[in-house]
Design a protein around this motif. Structure first.
Motif, mmCIF file in Angstrom:
data_model
loop_
_atom_site.group_PDB
_atom_site.id
_atom_site.type_symbol
_atom_site.label_atom_id
_atom_site.label_comp_id
_atom_site.label_asym_id
_atom_site.label_seq_id
_atom_site.Cartn_x
_atom_site.Cartn_y
_atom_site.Cartn_z
ATOM 1 N N ARG A 159 0.821 -1.215 0.000
ATOM 2 C CA ARG A 159 0.000 0.000 0.000
ATOM 3 C C ARG A 159 0.856 1.268 0.000
ATOM 4 O O ARG A 159 0.406 2.315 -0.467
ATOM 5 C CB ARG A 159 -0.918 0.017 1.223
ATOM 6 N N SER A 160 2.081 1.162 0.511
ATOM 7 C CA SER A 160 2.951 2.343 0.622
ATOM 8 C C SER A 160 4.134 2.248 -0.330
ATOM 9 O O SER A 160 5.208 2.792 -0.061
ATOM 10 C CB SER A 160 3.459 2.482 2.067
ATOM 11 N N ARG A 161 3.955 1.560 -1.456
ATOM 12 C CA ARG A 161 5.086 1.302 -2.342
ATOM 13 C C ARG A 161 5.688 2.589 -2.929
ATOM 14 O O ARG A 161 6.877 2.639 -3.235
ATOM 15 C CB ARG A 161 4.684 0.343 -3.468
ATOM 16 N N LYS A 162 4.878 3.635 -3.075
ATOM 17 C CA LYS A 162 5.414 4.895 -3.612
ATOM 18 C C LYS A 162 6.426 5.500 -2.640
ATOM 19 O O LYS A 162 7.495 5.948 -3.044
ATOM 20 C CB LYS A 162 4.283 5.880 -3.887
ATOM 21 N N GLN A 163 6.068 5.518 -1.338
ATOM 22 C CA GLN A 163 7.006 6.040 -0.332
ATOM 23 C C GLN A 163 8.216 5.121 -0.192
ATOM 24 O O GLN A 163 9.333 5.589 0.029
ATOM 25 C CB GLN A 163 6.313 6.173 1.031
ATOM 26 N N LEU A 164 7.986 3.811 -0.345
ATOM 27 C CA LEU A 164 9.078 2.854 -0.206
ATOM 28 C C LEU A 164 10.128 3.074 -1.287
ATOM 29 O O LEU A 164 11.342 2.943 -1.028
ATOM 30 C CB LEU A 164 8.526 1.421 -0.282
ATOM 31 N N GLN A 166 18.345 5.512 13.556
ATOM 32 C CA GLN A 166 17.302 6.527 13.444
ATOM 33 C C GLN A 166 17.853 7.919 13.784
ATOM 34 O O GLN A 166 17.438 8.913 13.187
ATOM 35 C CB GLN A 166 16.139 6.187 14.388
ATOM 36 N N ARG A 167 18.775 7.988 14.744
ATOM 37 C CA ARG A 167 19.321 9.283 15.140
ATOM 38 C C ARG A 167 20.301 9.832 14.107
ATOM 39 O O ARG A 167 20.425 11.037 13.949
ATOM 40 C CB ARG A 167 20.033 9.170 16.497
ATOM 41 N N THR A 168 21.027 8.950 13.428
ATOM 42 C CA THR A 168 22.068 9.407 12.507
ATOM 43 C C THR A 168 21.533 9.714 11.119
ATOM 44 O O THR A 168 22.203 10.418 10.351
ATOM 45 C CB THR A 168 23.188 8.356 12.403
ATOM 46 N N TRP A 169 20.354 9.212 10.781
ATOM 47 C CA TRP A 169 19.797 9.497 9.457
ATOM 48 C C TRP A 169 19.208 10.898 9.423
ATOM 49 O O TRP A 169 18.462 11.296 10.314
ATOM 50 C CB TRP A 169 18.715 8.478 9.092
ATOM 51 N N GLU A 170 19.539 11.635 8.383
ATOM 52 C CA GLU A 170 19.010 12.997 8.264
ATOM 53 C C GLU A 170 17.503 12.975 8.006
ATOM 54 O O GLU A 170 16.749 13.768 8.561
ATOM 55 C CB GLU A 170 19.726 13.741 7.132
ATOM 56 N N THR A 171 17.082 12.065 7.139
ATOM 57 C CA THR A 171 15.646 11.933 6.839
ATOM 58 C C THR A 171 15.107 10.714 7.560
ATOM 59 O O THR A 171 15.496 9.579 7.260
ATOM 60 C CB THR A 171 15.418 11.778 5.316
ATOM 61 N N LYS A 172 14.221 10.931 8.505
ATOM 62 C CA LYS A 172 13.670 9.832 9.294
ATOM 63 C C LYS A 172 12.624 9.075 8.481
ATOM 64 O O LYS A 172 11.776 9.689 7.826
ATOM 65 C CB LYS A 172 13.029 10.360 10.587
ATOM 66 N N PRO A 173 12.665 7.734 8.492
ATOM 67 C CA PRO A 173 11.663 6.957 7.746
ATOM 68 C C PRO A 173 10.299 7.039 8.411
ATOM 69 O O PRO A 173 10.199 7.267 9.619
ATOM 70 C CB PRO A 173 12.213 5.527 7.799
ATOM 71 N N ASP A 174 9.257 6.867 7.619
ATOM 72 C CA ASP A 174 7.906 6.826 8.167
ATOM 73 C C ASP A 174 7.802 5.648 9.136
ATOM 74 O O ASP A 174 8.193 4.530 8.796
ATOM 75 C CB ASP A 174 6.893 6.652 7.028
ATOM 76 N N THR A 184 5.403 3.752 10.179
ATOM 77 C CA THR A 184 4.616 2.607 9.725
ATOM 78 C C THR A 184 5.393 1.781 8.704
ATOM 79 O O THR A 184 5.408 0.546 8.759
ATOM 80 C CB THR A 184 3.286 3.081 9.111
ATOM 81 N N ILE A 185 6.059 2.471 7.770
ATOM 82 C CA ILE A 185 6.846 1.763 6.764
ATOM 83 C C ILE A 185 8.025 1.056 7.420
ATOM 84 O O ILE A 185 8.364 -0.078 7.071
ATOM 85 C CB ILE A 185 7.333 2.735 5.675
ATOM 86 N N TRP A 186 8.657 1.718 8.396
ATOM 87 C CA TRP A 186 9.792 1.101 9.075
ATOM 88 C C TRP A 186 9.350 -0.146 9.838
ATOM 89 O O TRP A 186 10.027 -1.179 9.809
ATOM 90 C CB TRP A 186 10.436 2.101 10.026
ATOM 91 N N ALA A 187 8.201 -0.055 10.515
ATOM 92 C CA ALA A 187 7.672 -1.226 11.228
ATOM 93 C C ALA A 187 7.371 -2.356 10.251
ATOM 94 O O ALA A 187 7.595 -3.539 10.557
ATOM 95 C CB ALA A 187 6.411 -0.841 11.997
ATOM 96 N N ALA A 188 6.875 -2.000 9.061
ATOM 97 C CA ALA A 188 6.564 -3.017 8.052
ATOM 98 C C ALA A 188 7.834 -3.694 7.537
ATOM 99 O O ALA A 188 7.853 -4.902 7.297
ATOM 100 C CB ALA A 188 5.795 -2.382 6.894
ATOM 101 N N LEU A 189 8.910 -2.927 7.372
ATOM 102 C CA LEU A 189 10.185 -3.514 6.946
ATOM 103 C C LEU A 189 10.722 -4.470 8.004
ATOM 104 O O LEU A 189 11.215 -5.565 7.678
ATOM 105 C CB LEU A 189 11.209 -2.405 6.675
ATOM 106 N N VAL A 190 10.634 -4.056 9.259
ATOM 107 C CA VAL A 190 11.072 -4.921 10.360
ATOM 108 C C VAL A 190 10.254 -6.219 10.360
ATOM 109 O O VAL A 190 10.785 -7.316 10.539
ATOM 110 C CB VAL A 190 10.941 -4.181 11.708
ATOM 111 N N ALA A 191 8.935 -6.077 10.162
ATOM 112 C CA ALA A 191 8.054 -7.247 10.121
ATOM 113 C C ALA A 191 8.428 -8.176 8.972
ATOM 114 O O ALA A 191 8.442 -9.406 9.115
ATOM 115 C CB ALA A 191 6.599 -6.808 9.982
#
Length: 332
Positions: free
Chosen positions: A54-59, A179-187, A189-196
């Protein structure tokens, strides 16, 4: 205040849902531990896959290395972690597993202190000593009772629980650092989905082997119903919805409360494990658990003091007529 109370109750609900993972390995017998792990995380991964589709555009906007890291951290922090938890709970005890894994705030603090100093090393001495004493008491339970045939299983259970504790600590520290070192923080929900998906991908590969290596009696009506029910509950309700509830609740929880609320997961796990194992804890187990809880409590006291000291230092000058008192808020 009412909003904070609701968030705290939601966080406790998430912790209780997560805690059921400690009792599941004993509850699904004769099903194998591997079948429980792969079944649970296959469903968890499917939830993540649905979100990613569902979030493939952001991915597509995320760098490939971050996507791969999300999958990797999910594999280590969920799949490997629960493999250790499941085999530890059946080799030793769900009660002992929950208590030992509950010491992870200290290993997280030690690792985090190397990365960025959160408190003085001297403040960590007392918590570490108490927790080591508690683990030692838990590990000698069967020796004290003279059950040599159970001692080997108890030691194996402790070793696997320590593996789970270290694996979870690695996951928390590496995930937070990235998460702290990345300039652009991931969404989130998308990050949780990647972990899953990281946990689910490995599970889906191993699921056929888990089914093939499971004892035949597992596929009788009642045992089969139990394993399916537990996999659905842990994968969808415990893992996906539990994580979602926690993430939403944590946004409105004061920082000093986050640690104690996370610690309730293993307390719930230890309490829930005893009825499933149809026993009461031994005196050495109680002493060991109290030592570990004392160590965590001492650490939390120091952590709260440090947070308040930092907030006091960063508060506006009192001489400023327009100064507003600093308030404790969730900043994670």
């Amino acid at each position: 205040m009412g909003s904070t109370q609701k968030n705290v109750m939601a966080a406790l609900t998430a912790a209780l849902l997560w805690a059921t993972a400690f009792v599941a390995p004993a509850a699904v017998k004769p099903a194998s531990e591997l079948l429980l792990v792969t079944g649970r995380y296959s469903l968890f991964g499917l939830c993540g896959l649905y979100v990613l589709i569902r979030s493939r555009k952001q991915l597509k906007l995320m760098p490939l290395r971050r996507i791969l890291f999300g999958l990797y951290i999910g594999f280590v922090g969920y799949f490997v972690f629960y493999i250790c938890v499941s085999y530890s709970a059946t080799a030793g005890s769900g009660f002992i597993t929950a208590v030992v894994v509950g010491a992870s705030p200290i290993t997280i603090a030690l690792a985090g202190n190397f990365a960025e100093k959160r408190m003085s090393w001297s403040q960590l001495i007392a918590p570490v000593v108490l927790i080591l004493a508690g683990i030692n008491l838990l590990s000698v339970t069967d020796f004290v009772q003279g059950r040599s045939e159970d001692a080997g299983n108890s030691i194996l259970g402790i070793a696997l629980a320590l593996g789970a504790m270290l694996t979870w600590s690695y996951f928390v520290v590496r995930n937070a650092q990235s998460q702290r070192t990345w300039e652009t923080k991931p969404d989130p929900t998308i990050w949780a989905a990647l972990v899953a998906m990281g946990a689910g991908g490995a599970s889906m590969v191993l699921l056929p082997y888990a089914i093939a290596s499971t004892p035949e009696e597992t596929f009788s009506p009642y045992p089969l119903f139990k394993i399916i029910t537990w996999c659905v509950f842990l994968g969808v309700i415990g893992s996906w919805w539990g994580t979602y509830i926690w993430v939403k609740a944590a946004q409105g929880i004061p920082v000093p409360l986050v640690g104690p609320l996370l610690a309730t997961e293993t307390i719930f796990g230890a309490i829930l494990s005893l009825p499933v194992e149809q026993r009461t804890p031994t005196w050495t187990e109680i002493a060991g658990a109290l030592c570990i809880l004392a160590g965590i409590s001492v650490y939390m006291v120091f952590d709260v003091r440090n947070v308040r000291s930092k907030e006091a230092l960063s508060a506006p000058d009192e001489s400023d007529a327009d100064a507003v008192p600093a308030t404790t808020r969730a900043s994670r």
